[in-house]
Design an enzyme around this catalytic site. Structure first.
Site: not given
Ligand SMILES: Nc1nc2c(ncn2[C@@H]2O[C@H](COP(=O)(O)OP(=O)(O)OP(=O)(O)O)[C@@H](O)[C@H]2O)c(=O)[nH]1
Ligand SMILES: [Mg+2]
Length: 438
Positions: A58, A61-62, A121
């Site tokens: 979270d 990354k995506t 993960h």
């Molecule tokens: N406020 C804020 N929220 C963000 C930002 N980037 C990502 N998010 C939020 O954080 C949450 C997780 O983002 P992801 O991109 O899915 O995170 P991830 O690292 O890919 O997560 P996993 O693949 O599950 O490990 C989502 O609800 C995004 O909208 C940012 O720059 N600011």
């Molecule tokens: Mg992701």
């Protein structure tokens, strides 16, 4: 057809046989990988680099991956992939094998990138170990709101183990931070952590921004501008990997035969380097002392030629070597560039039952057959010294483990060397050498 050519066909068949021993995870990846590839207007002449996003769940990354494709698409260097299309990975899911890695392509002014982003993960760990995510460098994403978390550390450690040498840090979610002093703290902690895991903590570029802002085209100073900064850091900090042809010559022997009146020929696929006719080489592995010889003729594509290079299937005529002295699994290398080893640490992924692996677990003293390049050798797996409850500790199908591996006969291998473990005709594990012990 010449004897040389006939022997050559045999080599191709041997290569095919060996192919069947290929790790199914990698194979599936190879098939899936192309689904997402995008033949855009960028030039294929640019140097190619494999990277990826790693970091705690979270942390973004995506979102960052999507933001990068959006920004590079504006420059004509990528196809914009929405968040949802990166994360779903439907093709991989359908195949019943959890590869779950999106392979995304984009370019910058200077280089072409293949980028991996995994949904979870466990996928990161598995993909890094199995080679599905082969990274020359990585972007570690850490949310400013959380700071470093357990998987931030675990991914860094693993990146180090699998041979990733350079990391760029993206401190994300800066938009959600009220107290900007937090950012200094996150930066300090990240530099320390990088140093702890053997990266250059003091000099590593750390970019602070918001992937979400970049994706949603708002607050450009912490959004889009930071994506540009990030890619510039990636371009300069992560070196272009040496091409295989620039490394010292190495070919694993797949087949050996003798040609009446000429001598012994060994054949195989050249892994790296370029070999010219009349070069001194060494045959190493299979538990015998290195054999020094000279390559007096080279045949590639059924033609005699003056050199053989990475990727070629070649036959090498060896001076003064008896056929019975050369064995499949040995390597032909430039003298002094490689060494055979017997004992080393490995990181491996144990295939699940669904992936064709074992149905039950195994423990200390497990003895599968190890496949390294063209060699297969009996081996002996034990828990590293100091492992608690080693005598009863089990590995279950689907697990990732680190174990000590001891070969019956030493073979040429190095840190980062990939291998498969097989037992009773099935692949039970796949992984890489992380540290040479003997
Ligand atoms: N406020 C804020 N929220 C963000 C930002 N980037 C990502 N998010 C939020 O954080 C949450 C997780 O983002 P992801 O991109 O899915 O995170 P991830 O690292 O890919 O997560 P996993 O693949 O599950 O490990 C989502 O609800 C995004 O909208 C940012 O720059 N600011
Ligand atoms: Mg992701």
């Amino acid at each position: 057809m010449s004897t040389f050519s006939r022997a050559f066909l045999r080599t191709s068949r041997a290569a095919f046989r060996y192919q069947r021993g290929v790790n199914p995870v990698q194979q599936a990846w190879a098939q899936n990988g192309s689904l997402r590839s995008y033949a855009t207007a960028f030039s294929r002449d640019k140097p190619h680099v494999n990277i990826g996003t790693i970091g705690h769940v979270d942390h973004g990354k995506t979102t960052l991956t999507a933001a990068i494709t959006k920004r590079q698409a504006e420059k004509g260097y990528a196809k914009f992939l929405e968040y949802g299309s990166i994360d779903k990975a439907p093709e991989e899911r359908k195949r019943g094998i959890t590869i779950s890695t999106a392979h995304i392509e984009y370019a910058t002014d200077n280089r072409h990138y293949s980028h991996v982003d995994c949904p979870g993960h466990a996928d990161y760990i598995k993909n890094m170990i199995t080679g599905a995510a082969n990274m020359d460098g990585a972007i570690i994403v850490v949310a400013a709101s959380d700071g470093q978390m357990p998987q931030t550390r675990e991914h860094l450690l693993l990146a180090r183990q699998v041979g990733v040498k350079k990391i760029v840090v993206f401190v994300n979610k800066v938009d959600a931070i009220e107290d900007k002093e937090m950012l200094e703290l996150v930066e300090m902690e990240m530099r320390e952590l990088l140093t702890t895991y053997g990266f250059e903590g003091d000099d590593t570029p750390i970019i602070m921004g918001s992937a979400l802002c970049a994706l949603e085209n708002r607050e450009n100073d912490i959004g889009v501008a930071k994506i540009d900064e990030l890619l510039e850091a990636v371009d300069t900090w992560i070196p272009t990997p040496a091409r295989d042809t620039e490394k010292p010559f190495l070919m694993a022997v797949e087949d050996v035969f003798s040609i009446a009146g000429r001598g012994t020929v060994c054949s195989g696929r050249v892994e790296r380097g370029i070999l010219k006719k009349d070069t001194e080489v060494e045959l190493v592995g299979k538990g015998v002392a290195p054999i020094k010889t000279k390559v007096t003729d080279i045949e590639t594509f059924k033609k005699s030629c003056t050199e053989s290079r990475a990727g070629d299937n070649s036959g090498l005529l060896l001076r003064g070597v008896k056929r019975e002295d050369v064995r499949r699994g040995m390597v032909v290398a430039i003298p002094g560039t490689v060494k055979a080893h017997k004992k080393f640490m490995v990181s491996m992924y144990v295939l699940s039952k669904e992936e064709g692996g074992r149905h039950t677990g195994f423990g200390d003293n497990y003895k599968p057959q190890m496949f390294i390049r063209t060699a297969d050798e009996s081996t002996h797996l034990t828990w590293p010294e100091g492992t608690e409850g080693a005598a009863d500790k089990m590995v279950m199908p689907g697990d990732n483990v680190e174990m000590v591996c001891e070969l019956h006969q030493p073979h040429v291998l190095e840190s980062g060397q990939r291998f498969n473990m097989r037992e009773g005709g099935r692949t039970v594990a796949t992984g890489l050498v992380t540290q040479i012990l003997e």
